[in-house]
Design a protein around this motif. Structure first.
Motif, PDB file in Angstrom:
ATOM      1  N   GLU A  35     -24.363 -28.885 -45.865  1.00 49.98           N
ATOM      2  CA  GLU A  35     -24.950 -28.832 -44.526  1.00 49.98           C
ATOM      3  C   GLU A  35     -23.896 -28.791 -43.424  1.00 49.98           C
ATOM      4  O   GLU A  35     -24.094 -28.140 -42.393  1.00 49.98           O
ATOM      5  CB  GLU A  35     -25.858 -30.046 -44.295  1.00 49.98           C
ATOM      6  N   GLU A  36     -22.792 -29.474 -43.641  1.00 56.90           N
ATOM      7  CA  GLU A  36     -21.772 -29.590 -42.602  1.00 56.90           C
ATOM      8  C   GLU A  36     -21.034 -28.273 -42.355  1.00 56.90           C
ATOM      9  O   GLU A  36     -20.337 -28.112 -41.349  1.00 56.90           O
ATOM     10  CB  GLU A  36     -20.765 -30.688 -42.974  1.00 56.90           C
ATOM     11  N   LEU A  37     -21.183 -27.307 -43.257  1.00 49.66           N
ATOM     12  CA  LEU A  37     -20.501 -26.020 -43.125  1.00 49.66           C
ATOM     13  C   LEU A  37     -21.325 -24.992 -42.350  1.00 49.66           C
ATOM     14  O   LEU A  37     -20.841 -23.907 -42.033  1.00 49.66           O
ATOM     15  CB  LEU A  37     -20.167 -25.457 -44.516  1.00 49.66           C
ATOM     16  N   VAL A  38     -22.558 -25.336 -42.046  1.00 52.18           N
ATOM     17  CA  VAL A  38     -23.461 -24.408 -41.351  1.00 52.18           C
ATOM     18  C   VAL A  38     -23.151 -24.380 -39.854  1.00 52.18           C
ATOM     19  O   VAL A  38     -22.941 -25.428 -39.234  1.00 52.18           O
ATOM     20  CB  VAL A  38     -24.931 -24.827 -41.576  1.00 52.18           C
ATOM     21  N   ASP A  39     -23.120 -23.180 -39.281  1.00 52.83           N
ATOM     22  CA  ASP A  39     -22.959 -23.027 -37.833  1.00 52.83           C
ATOM     23  C   ASP A  39     -24.326 -23.249 -37.192  1.00 52.83           C
ATOM     24  O   ASP A  39     -25.058 -22.300 -36.888  1.00 52.83           O
ATOM     25  CB  ASP A  39     -22.412 -21.637 -37.505  1.00 52.83           C
ATOM     26  N   ARG A  40     -24.674 -24.514 -36.994  1.00 51.11           N
ATOM     27  CA  ARG A  40     -26.013 -24.862 -36.519  1.00 51.11           C
ATOM     28  C   ARG A  40     -26.275 -24.326 -35.111  1.00 51.11           C
ATOM     29  O   ARG A  40     -27.373 -23.838 -34.825  1.00 51.11           O
ATOM     30  CB  ARG A  40     -26.185 -26.386 -36.543  1.00 51.11           C
ATOM     31  N   GLN A  41     -25.290 -24.408 -34.234  1.00 51.56           N
ATOM     32  CA  GLN A  41     -25.490 -23.946 -32.861  1.00 51.56           C
ATOM     33  C   GLN A  41     -25.860 -22.467 -32.821  1.00 51.56           C
ATOM     34  O   GLN A  41     -26.761 -22.046 -32.088  1.00 51.56           O
ATOM     35  CB  GLN A  41     -24.236 -24.203 -32.026  1.00 51.56           C
ATOM     36  N   ASN A  42     -25.165 -21.673 -33.616  1.00 58.28           N
ATOM     37  CA  ASN A  42     -25.453 -20.239 -33.639  1.00 58.28           C
ATOM     38  C   ASN A  42     -26.834 -19.972 -34.229  1.00 58.28           C
ATOM     39  O   ASN A  42     -27.595 -19.137 -33.709  1.00 58.28           O
ATOM     40  CB  ASN A  42     -24.385 -19.505 -34.449  1.00 58.28           C
ATOM     41  N   LEU A  43     -27.177 -20.700 -35.297  1.00 57.47           N
ATOM     42  CA  LEU A  43     -28.496 -20.543 -35.917  1.00 57.47           C
ATOM     43  C   LEU A  43     -29.603 -20.850 -34.916  1.00 57.47           C
ATOM     44  O   LEU A  43     -30.561 -20.084 -34.768  1.00 57.47           O
ATOM     45  CB  LEU A  43     -28.608 -21.457 -37.137  1.00 57.47           C
ATOM     46  N   LEU A  44     -29.479 -21.976 -34.201  1.00 54.19           N
ATOM     47  CA  LEU A  44     -30.519 -22.368 -33.245  1.00 54.19           C
ATOM     48  C   LEU A  44     -30.590 -21.401 -32.068  1.00 54.19           C
ATOM     49  O   LEU A  44     -31.680 -21.103 -31.562  1.00 54.19           O
ATOM     50  CB  LEU A  44     -30.263 -23.791 -32.747  1.00 54.19           C
ATOM     51  N   ARG A  45     -29.430 -20.922 -31.643  1.00 49.51           N
ATOM     52  CA  ARG A  45     -29.400 -19.993 -30.513  1.00 49.51           C
ATOM     53  C   ARG A  45     -30.142 -18.703 -30.857  1.00 49.51           C
ATOM     54  O   ARG A  45     -30.987 -18.224 -30.091  1.00 49.51           O
ATOM     55  CB  ARG A  45     -27.949 -19.673 -30.135  1.00 49.51           C
ATOM     56  N   VAL A  46     -29.833 -18.135 -32.023  1.00 43.52           N
ATOM     57  CA  VAL A  46     -30.489 -16.894 -32.428  1.00 43.52           C
ATOM     58  C   VAL A  46     -31.970 -17.130 -32.704  1.00 43.52           C
ATOM     59  O   VAL A  46     -32.822 -16.306 -32.348  1.00 43.52           O
ATOM     60  CB  VAL A  46     -29.784 -16.295 -33.662  1.00 43.52           C
TER      61      VAL A  46
ATOM     62  N   GLU B 126     -26.313 -17.539 -42.710  1.00 41.85           N
ATOM     63  CA  GLU B 126     -25.714 -16.305 -42.189  1.00 41.85           C
ATOM     64  C   GLU B 126     -26.637 -15.111 -42.422  1.00 41.85           C
ATOM     65  O   GLU B 126     -26.753 -14.222 -41.564  1.00 41.85           O
ATOM     66  CB  GLU B 126     -24.348 -16.078 -42.839  1.00 41.85           C
ATOM     67  N   VAL B 127     -27.308 -15.079 -43.584  1.00 48.24           N
ATOM     68  CA  VAL B 127     -28.267 -14.000 -43.849  1.00 48.24           C
ATOM     69  C   VAL B 127     -29.438 -14.094 -42.872  1.00 48.24           C
ATOM     70  O   VAL B 127     -29.890 -13.082 -42.325  1.00 48.24           O
ATOM     71  CB  VAL B 127     -28.764 -14.054 -45.307  1.00 48.24           C
ATOM     72  N   LEU B 128     -29.942 -15.299 -42.639  1.00 45.71           N
ATOM     73  CA  LEU B 128     -31.038 -15.500 -41.684  1.00 45.71           C
ATOM     74  C   LEU B 128     -30.663 -14.994 -40.300  1.00 45.71           C
ATOM     75  O   LEU B 128     -31.442 -14.289 -39.642  1.00 45.71           O
ATOM     76  CB  LEU B 128     -31.399 -16.982 -41.597  1.00 45.71           C
ATOM     77  N   VAL B 129     -29.480 -15.364 -39.834  1.00 45.51           N
ATOM     78  CA  VAL B 129     -29.019 -14.943 -38.511  1.00 45.51           C
ATOM     79  C   VAL B 129     -28.887 -13.425 -38.455  1.00 45.51           C
ATOM     80  O   VAL B 129     -29.309 -12.777 -37.486  1.00 45.51           O
ATOM     81  CB  VAL B 129     -27.681 -15.627 -38.164  1.00 45.51           C
ATOM     82  N   ALA B 130     -28.314 -12.830 -39.511  1.00 53.56           N
ATOM     83  CA  ALA B 130     -28.137 -11.377 -39.533  1.00 53.56           C
ATOM     84  C   ALA B 130     -29.479 -10.657 -39.485  1.00 53.56           C
ATOM     85  O   ALA B 130     -29.645  -9.673 -38.747  1.00 53.56           O
ATOM     86  CB  ALA B 130     -27.364 -10.967 -40.786  1.00 53.56           C
ATOM     87  N   LEU B 131     -30.458 -11.139 -40.239  1.00 53.34           N
ATOM     88  CA  LEU B 131     -31.781 -10.515 -40.236  1.00 53.34           C
ATOM     89  C   LEU B 131     -32.448 -10.627 -38.860  1.00 53.34           C
ATOM     90  O   LEU B 131     -33.053  -9.673 -38.368  1.00 53.34           O
ATOM     91  CB  LEU B 131     -32.666 -11.164 -41.302  1.00 53.34           C
ATOM     92  N   ALA B 132     -32.329 -11.803 -38.237  1.00 62.67           N
ATOM     93  CA  ALA B 132     -32.921 -12.000 -36.915  1.00 62.67           C
ATOM     94  C   ALA B 132     -32.250 -11.103 -35.883  1.00 62.67           C
ATOM     95  O   ALA B 132     -32.921 -10.521 -35.017  1.00 62.67           O
ATOM     96  CB  ALA B 132     -32.810 -13.462 -36.503  1.00 62.67           C
ATOM     97  N   GLU B 133     -30.927 -10.963 -35.981  1.00 58.72           N
ATOM     98  CA  GLU B 133     -30.214 -10.131 -35.009  1.00 58.72           C
ATOM     99  C   GLU B 133     -30.547  -8.662 -35.186  1.00 58.72           C
ATOM    100  O   GLU B 133     -30.633  -7.913 -34.205  1.00 58.72           O
ATOM    101  CB  GLU B 133     -28.710 -10.373 -35.131  1.00 58.72           C
ATOM    102  N   ILE B 134     -30.777  -8.223 -36.429  1.00 53.91           N
ATOM    103  CA  ILE B 134     -31.210  -6.840 -36.664  1.00 53.91           C
ATOM    104  C   ILE B 134     -32.572  -6.611 -36.034  1.00 53.91           C
ATOM    105  O   ILE B 134     -32.834  -5.594 -35.381  1.00 53.91           O
ATOM    106  CB  ILE B 134     -31.240  -6.535 -38.178  1.00 53.91           C
TER     107      ILE B 134
ATOM    108  N   LEU C 265     -33.866  -8.285 -33.522  1.00 57.07           N
ATOM    109  CA  LEU C 265     -33.717  -8.316 -32.070  1.00 57.07           C
ATOM    110  C   LEU C 265     -33.140  -7.010 -31.547  1.00 57.07           C
ATOM    111  O   LEU C 265     -33.582  -6.483 -30.526  1.00 57.07           O
ATOM    112  CB  LEU C 265     -32.820  -9.492 -31.669  1.00 57.07           C
ATOM    113  N   ALA C 266     -32.167  -6.491 -32.275  1.00 52.04           N
ATOM    114  CA  ALA C 266     -31.551  -5.227 -31.845  1.00 52.04           C
ATOM    115  C   ALA C 266     -32.548  -4.079 -31.894  1.00 52.04           C
ATOM    116  O   ALA C 266     -32.569  -3.200 -31.024  1.00 52.04           O
ATOM    117  CB  ALA C 266     -30.346  -4.914 -32.725  1.00 52.04           C
ATOM    118  N   SER C 267     -33.409  -4.076 -32.902  1.00 52.04           N
ATOM    119  CA  SER C 267     -34.408  -3.011 -33.036  1.00 52.04           C
ATOM    120  C   SER C 267     -35.459  -3.099 -31.927  1.00 52.04           C
ATOM    121  O   SER C 267     -36.113  -2.105 -31.592  1.00 52.04           O
ATOM    122  CB  SER C 267     -35.093  -3.067 -34.397  1.00 52.04           C
ATOM    123  N   ASN C 268     -35.607  -4.298 -31.353  1.00 52.19           N
ATOM    124  CA  ASN C 268     -36.548  -4.492 -30.241  1.00 52.19           C
ATOM    125  C   ASN C 268     -35.871  -4.333 -28.877  1.00 52.19           C
ATOM    126  O   ASN C 268     -36.481  -4.618 -27.848  1.00 52.19           O
ATOM    127  CB  ASN C 268     -37.202  -5.880 -30.319  1.00 52.19           C
ATOM    128  N   GLY C 269     -34.584  -3.965 -28.898  1.00 53.26           N
ATOM    129  CA  GLY C 269     -33.874  -3.793 -27.642  1.00 53.26           C
ATOM    130  C   GLY C 269     -33.432  -5.084 -27.009  1.00 53.26           C
ATOM    131  O   GLY C 269     -33.134  -5.118 -25.819  1.00 53.26           O
TER     132      GLY C 269
END
Length: 227
Positions: free
Chosen positions: A141-152, A206-214, A216-220
């Motif tokens: 758990e301590e290796l997860v970038d929590r701030q980035n996950l929550l932000r996305v 990281e996979v979750l964040v990447a999928l969410a960002e894809i 978001l990008a597809s929605n502009g």
């Protein structure tokens, strides 16, 4: 006794488990998956497991061509090689014959062969050794970038106008948050399988964040606009 207490090592799990082939659905350790059971083959399966160890496997079918069956009727249909074993932790019988159950994930497994059976459902030989670390709650758990996950995640929810209890999300552990989101997210079978097979918690995040960002990008929209 909690699941963590009940299953401490791979040998504590059954070597053969009945499986529920379900397209677009995964289970992960300590996450939950509600299921509405109505097909006779799976009603019989649940009846059988409730009199035993209460463990079944969730395993995605392989998608062949235009075959979009949620759960193939053919017992020879191809299945993914990696799934997750779960224990029935909630069970409710309805007047119309359906069962409403909840599975709580224990450990991922590799399917290493199928057991011949006259049952209407399928039984697989399972190897858990590759995923033994799944039995350690909160590992990595301590290796997860929590701030980035929550932000996305916050951006994704706002762009899609989805309501949620943000205070509960902020209080959740990294493991619970990542695994629960992976189980619930509205992605397709390939994306779901990638989340299931991610090496560790950080990789899954990281996979979750990447999928969410894809998405978001597809929605502009950009996942970098909210702080």
């Amino acid at each position: 006794m909690t699941l963590t207490d009940r299953y401490r090592r791979p040998a504590d799990l059954p070597a053969r488990i009945p499986v529920f082939p379900l397209r677009g659905a995964i289970l992960l350790p300590r996450a939950t998956l509600p299921l509405n059971i109505f097909e006779p083959r799976f009603l019989e399966m649940i009846d059988d497991v409730m009199s035993g160890g209460r463990v079944i496997g969730i395993l995605q079918p392989l998608v062949a061509g235009d075959d979009d069956q949620e759960s193939p009727l053919d017992k020879t249909a191809g299945l993914r090689s990696v799934g997750c074993a779960g224990r029935v932790t909630s069970y409710q019988e309805l007047d119309d014959g359906r069962l409403i159950i909840t599975l709580t994930g224990i450990i991922r497994f590799e399917s290493i062969g199928e057991t011949e059976t006259d049952k209407p459902y399928r039984i697989m030989s399972a190897s858990y050794d590759r995923f033994a670390n799944d039995l350690t709650e909160g590992l990595g758990e301590e290796l997860v970038d929590r701030q980035n996950l929550l932000r996305v995640l916050k951006t994704y929810l706002e762009v899609n106008r989805l309501k949620t209890d943000w205070a509960s999300i902020q209080r959740a552990s990294n493991e619970f948050l990542i695994n629960a989101l992976s189980v619930m997210c509205p992605y397709g079978p390939e994306e779901k399988q990638a989340l299931l097979e991610a090496r560790d918690l950080r990789s899954r995040a990281e996979v979750l964040v990447a999928l969410a960002e894809i998405d978001l990008a597809s929605n502009g929209s950009s996942g970098t606009t909210l702080q």
